[in-house]
Scaffold this active site. Structure first.
Site, short mmCIF file in Angstrom:
data_model
loop_
_atom_site.label_atom_id
_atom_site.label_comp_id
_atom_site.label_asym_id
_atom_site.label_seq_id
_atom_site.Cartn_x
_atom_site.Cartn_y
_atom_site.Cartn_z
N ASP A 32 0.73 -1.42 -0.14
CA ASP A 32 0.19 -0.09 0.22
C ASP A 32 0.69 1.26 -0.19
O ASP A 32 1.99 1.24 0.68
CB ASP A 32 -0.93 0.01 1.06
N ILE A 33 0.54 2.14 -0.76
CA ILE A 33 1.27 3.55 -0.79
C ILE A 33 1.50 4.36 0.25
O ILE A 33 2.06 4.99 0.68
CB ILE A 33 0.94 4.07 -2.04
N ASN A 90 -13.22 -3.18 2.09
CA ASN A 90 -14.33 -2.34 2.10
C ASN A 90 -15.13 -2.48 0.74
O ASN A 90 -14.60 -2.71 -0.40
CB ASN A 90 -13.58 -0.77 1.89
N GLU A 98 -12.13 3.48 -1.35
CA GLU A 98 -11.53 4.35 -2.12
C GLU A 98 -11.22 4.09 -3.70
O GLU A 98 -11.51 4.78 -4.70
CB GLU A 98 -10.08 5.10 -1.50
N HIS A 103 -10.18 -5.49 -3.30
CA HIS A 103 -8.78 -5.83 -2.83
C HIS A 103 -9.05 -6.15 -1.38
O HIS A 103 -9.91 -5.66 -0.52
CB HIS A 103 -7.78 -4.75 -2.93
N HIS A 105 -6.90 -5.65 2.23
CA HIS A 105 -5.89 -5.00 2.95
C HIS A 105 -5.27 -6.31 4.01
O HIS A 105 -6.05 -6.85 4.84
CB HIS A 105 -6.27 -3.83 3.81
P1 AMP Z 1 -9.79 1.15 0.01
O1 AMP Z 1 -10.24 2.47 0.97
O2 AMP Z 1 -10.00 0.12 0.72
O3 AMP Z 1 -10.37 1.14 -1.37
O4 AMP Z 1 -8.23 1.17 0.11
C1 AMP Z 1 -7.42 1.65 -0.86
C2 AMP Z 1 -6.11 1.75 -0.72
O5 AMP Z 1 -5.41 1.59 -1.70
C3 AMP Z 1 -5.56 2.96 0.19
O6 AMP Z 1 -4.94 2.15 1.28
C4 AMP Z 1 -4.37 3.53 -0.26
O7 AMP Z 1 -3.42 3.84 0.44
C5 AMP Z 1 -4.27 2.67 -1.43
N1 AMP Z 1 -3.71 3.12 -2.70
C6 AMP Z 1 -4.04 4.02 -3.49
N2 AMP Z 1 -3.37 4.31 -4.60
C7 AMP Z 1 -2.36 3.35 -4.48
C8 AMP Z 1 -1.17 2.89 -5.18
N3 AMP Z 1 -0.85 3.61 -6.40
N4 AMP Z 1 -0.38 2.30 -4.93
C9 AMP Z 1 -0.52 1.43 -3.86
N5 AMP Z 1 -1.54 1.70 -3.13
C10 AMP Z 1 -2.59 2.73 -3.20
#
Ligand code: AMP
Length: 114
Positions: A32-33, A90, A98, A103, A105
């Site tokens: 995760d970024i 989520n 988001e 996916h 976590h």
């Molecule tokens: P969610 O709210 O469950 O959709 O989580 C989305 C996750 O994606 C968040 O924890 C972000 O930090 C992560 N994320 C967004 N863009 C990237 C990216 N380019 N590379 C890695 N993780 C990302």
């Protein structure tokens, strides 16, 4: 409707880089970024599924089973299965999802708070 322009779709197509930890024919996992804990990995199927709900209701049962088995094996390979880890996913607006590509976590590597 699956948004083909979401960031994980771009990562899967190789248009955006990621720090990969695992890949096979059906699954990609990367860091995760914006990690919430030292080991914060995202595990996703390569198929176009918007969320956990879409994946588990639309994908063939064997694909669903294989995905979760791969996530468990990945946790073992990463050395966090014995001490423990947490899986979070989520689905939809109220959850705060988001990125609209399903996916997990995978969080671990130290004692996790609530
Ligand atoms: P969610 O709210 O469950 O959709 O989580 C989305 C996750 O994606 C968040 O924890 C972000 O930090 C992560 N994320 C967004 N863009 C990237 C990216 N380019 N590379 C890695 N993780 C990302």
């Amino acid at each position: 409707m699956y948004d083909t322009q979401n960031i994980f779709a771009k990562i899967l197509r190789g248009e955006v880089p990621c720090t990969k930890v695992y890949e096979d024919e059906n699954v990609l996992a990367f860091y995760d970024i914006n990690p919430k804990v030292p080991m914060h990995i995202l595990v996703l199927p390569k198929g176009a599924y918007c969320s956990f709900h879409d994946f588990t209701t639309l994908a063939p049962p064997l694909e669903v089973a294989a995905f979760f088995k791969t996530a468990a094996l990945l946790a073992e390979q990463l050395g966090i299965a014995d001490k423990g880890y947490r899986l979070i996913t989520n689905h939809g607006e109220d959850s705060g999802q988001e990125v609209p590509h399903f996916h997990l976590h995978l969080l671990g590597g130290n004692l996790l708070g609530l």
